[in-house]
Design a protein around this motif. Structure first.
Motif, PDB file in Angstrom:
ATOM      1  N   THR A 154      -1.740  62.657  85.116  1.00 22.42           N
ATOM      2  CA  THR A 154      -1.664  61.223  85.404  1.00 22.42           C
ATOM      3  C   THR A 154      -2.641  60.839  86.507  1.00 22.42           C
ATOM      4  O   THR A 154      -3.349  59.831  86.406  1.00 22.42           O
ATOM      5  N   ALA A 208      -0.640  56.073  74.592  1.00 22.02           N
ATOM      6  CA  ALA A 208       0.208  57.187  74.174  1.00 22.02           C
ATOM      7  C   ALA A 208       0.887  56.923  72.835  1.00 22.02           C
ATOM      8  O   ALA A 208       1.543  55.897  72.653  1.00 22.02           O
ATOM      9  N   THR A 243       4.924  56.333  72.993  1.00 26.44           N
ATOM     10  CA  THR A 243       5.607  55.142  73.515  1.00 26.44           C
ATOM     11  C   THR A 243       5.318  53.886  72.697  1.00 26.44           C
ATOM     12  O   THR A 243       5.795  52.809  73.040  1.00 26.44           O
ATOM     13  N   GLY A 268       9.614  57.347  76.450  1.00 22.94           N
ATOM     14  CA  GLY A 268       8.568  57.477  77.442  1.00 22.94           C
ATOM     15  C   GLY A 268       8.989  58.060  78.775  1.00 22.94           C
ATOM     16  O   GLY A 268       8.152  58.295  79.638  1.00 22.94           O
ATOM     17  N   GLN A 297       9.140  66.241  76.992  1.00 18.10           N
ATOM     18  CA  GLN A 297       9.550  65.229  77.970  1.00 18.10           C
ATOM     19  C   GLN A 297      10.372  65.857  79.088  1.00 18.10           C
ATOM     20  O   GLN A 297      11.186  65.185  79.714  1.00 18.10           O
ATOM     21  N   LYS A 346       3.276  48.675  74.480  1.00 21.84           N
ATOM     22  CA  LYS A 346       4.029  49.703  75.199  1.00 21.84           C
ATOM     23  C   LYS A 346       3.350  51.065  75.126  1.00 21.84           C
ATOM     24  O   LYS A 346       3.705  51.983  75.873  1.00 21.84           O
ATOM     25  N   ASN A 398      -0.301  53.422  78.714  1.00 20.48           N
ATOM     26  CA  ASN A 398       0.330  54.117  79.840  1.00 20.48           C
ATOM     27  C   ASN A 398      -0.466  54.032  81.129  1.00 20.48           C
ATOM     28  O   ASN A 398       0.100  54.127  82.221  1.00 20.48           O
ATOM     29  N   ILE A 420      -0.859  52.910  86.570  1.00 20.57           N
ATOM     30  CA  ILE A 420       0.121  53.245  85.542  1.00 20.57           C
ATOM     31  C   ILE A 420       0.670  51.931  85.012  1.00 20.57           C
ATOM     32  O   ILE A 420       1.076  51.062  85.790  1.00 20.57           O
ATOM     33  N   THR A 421       0.659  51.769  83.708  1.00 19.88           N
ATOM     34  CA  THR A 421       1.079  50.491  83.122  1.00 19.88           C
ATOM     35  C   THR A 421       2.350  50.622  82.288  1.00 19.88           C
ATOM     36  O   THR A 421       2.761  49.666  81.643  1.00 19.88           O
ATOM     37  N   TYR A 422       2.969  51.802  82.307  1.00 19.76           N
ATOM     38  CA  TYR A 422       4.232  52.007  81.587  1.00 19.76           C
ATOM     39  C   TYR A 422       5.269  52.437  82.615  1.00 19.76           C
ATOM     40  O   TYR A 422       5.209  53.541  83.162  1.00 19.76           O
ATOM     41  N   VAL A 455       7.132  55.931  83.046  1.00 19.39           N
ATOM     42  CA  VAL A 455       6.288  57.018  83.529  1.00 19.39           C
ATOM     43  C   VAL A 455       6.188  56.981  85.053  1.00 19.39           C
ATOM     44  O   VAL A 455       6.344  58.004  85.736  1.00 19.39           O
ATOM     45  N   TYR A 485       2.193  51.605  89.975  1.00 16.96           N
ATOM     46  CA  TYR A 485       2.540  50.888  88.731  1.00 16.96           C
ATOM     47  C   TYR A 485       2.134  49.423  88.825  1.00 16.96           C
ATOM     48  O   TYR A 485       2.333  48.768  89.857  1.00 16.96           O
TER      49      TYR A 485
END
Length: 368
Positions: free
Chosen positions: A102, A114, A117, A241, A269, A338, A341, A347-349, A352, A362
């Motif tokens: 990440t 991803a 997700t 996710g 996961q 969605k 990511n 980070i856009t999800y 996570v 985020y």
């Protein structure tokens, strides 16, 4: 748009993110495709087939040096240097791994999209479902294999013998993995119990298998009681996710008889069994508390031809939309959105960011 398809380098991973038929679709739409030489060989696709479809061949660097890169599995450390701000569409499972990948994606400004997700309008995980189905099918047969005394197991066969079912299988979860694992285990002739949260899914499973399949509500007490009696425990928990919850504790694993088997399909996961840790196809199992643990992080890679055909059929419509419109393809499609990511160093999800403890990194894509 210029599209690249590198060869997968994860241990014994034979899947490929694009078939020759898919390459032809991109070429017909006016896009250029560069396939790393040999990328399709594990799935039975020769380089010449890609050339005949209008793609060109190159080395790894050439495949990565494109506006959109399609893969199957997440980039490994040796591939981090290829991340140079392009769009990357693949399975990432960022919540289930360490922060390293990440952080690299954020530092390099990669637009990380991803498969796992992406949702449809009903909230279904369309690109995860085919691989979940294959992994679920595998879980029962793999567990049956390692239960053999010759493999260090307790010597219990999952099978019907003269009308009597042998072997107890506990499946923790009630999603796609669980449904396919239950059907496979029941088809082998085992006694099957499923721990889930939705009784309606239990009724559906009984209709697809048999009325003697047991479905019970997943509570710590109920799961613990069933684990103690199981020969094979299959972990099939999924949170969209996010990191999977540990539903089976180490104390529960200790109650399994020596030679029992755990197959944790949730390992991508983070796993839903507390004693699980990632393994590979080359070294698929380890022993802990007298129990064989199988926690391979790319299970469907064992059947690359079937997996590639199922995966690429699901991915192709979305990949074509990305190639034609870039991130604008997600406008008006919340479920597709969605899948995003990471973007522009953020980070856009949210699941996570929460799982990795990086909420300060985020930002919703709409706010960028």
């Amino acid at each position: 748009m210029k599209i690249g398809v590198p060869k997968e380098i994860k241990d014994q991973e034979g899947r490929v993110a694009m078939t020759p038929a898919g390459a032809r679709r991109f070429a017909e739409a006016g896009h250029t495709v560069c396939i790393e030489s040999g990328a399709g060989s594990g799935s039975g696709f020769a380089d010449q087939e890609y050339l005949d479809a209008g793609a060109r061949l190159g080395d790894a660097a050439a495949a990565w040096d494109n506006e959109l890169v399609l893969k199957v599995k997440e980039p490994l450390e040796s591939e981090y240097g290829y991340l140079q701000g392009q769009m990357l569409f693949t399975y990432l499972h960022l919540a289930g791994v360490t922060r390293t990948l990440t952080e690299v994606l954020l530092r390099q400004g990669t637009t990380a999209i991803a498969y796992e997700t992406l949702e449809d309008s009903a909230g279904r995980l369309l690109l995860l479902a085919p691989m979940s189905a294959i992994a679920g099918n595998m879980a029962a047969s793999i567990g049956a294999y390692y239960l053999a005394r010759t493999q260090g197991g307790k010597g219990v066969q999952l099978g019907e013998v003269l009308g009597v079912r042998h072997g107890r299988v506990l499946i923790v979860g009630d999603g796609t993995v669980a449904q396919h694992a239950a059907q496979s285990a029941y088809g082998l002739g085992a006694q099957v119990a499923v721990a889930g949260l939705d009784p309606a899914k239990g009724e559906t499973l009984r209709g697809k298998t048999g009325k003697d399949l047991e479905f019970f509500l997943s509570t710590p007490e109920a799961v613990a009681a069933h684990v103690k009696e199981a020969d094979l425990v299959i972990g099939a928990v999924l949170r969209h996710g996010a990191r999977a919850d540990f539903v089976v504790t180490e104390a529960m694993v200790k109650t399994l008889a020596p030679g029992s088997v755990v197959v944790d399909v949730s390992i991508d996961q983070g796993g839903c069994i507390a004693t699980s840790r990632p393994t590979s196809h080359s070294h698929p199992t380890y022993q802990l508390h007298g129990v064989t643990h199988y926690c391979v992080t790319n299970m469907p890679g064992a059947y690359p031809r079937t997996s590639t055909l199922a995966l690429t059929e699901a991915v192709l419509p979305y990949a074509l939309r990305l190639a034609s419109r870039g991130l604008q393809a997600m406008k008006g499609d919340e479920g597709f959105g969605k899948a995003l990511n990471a973007c522009q160093g953020w980070i856009t999800y949210k699941p996570v960011a929460e799982a990795l403890g990086l909420m300060e990194r985020y930002r919703a894509y709409s706010d960028l």
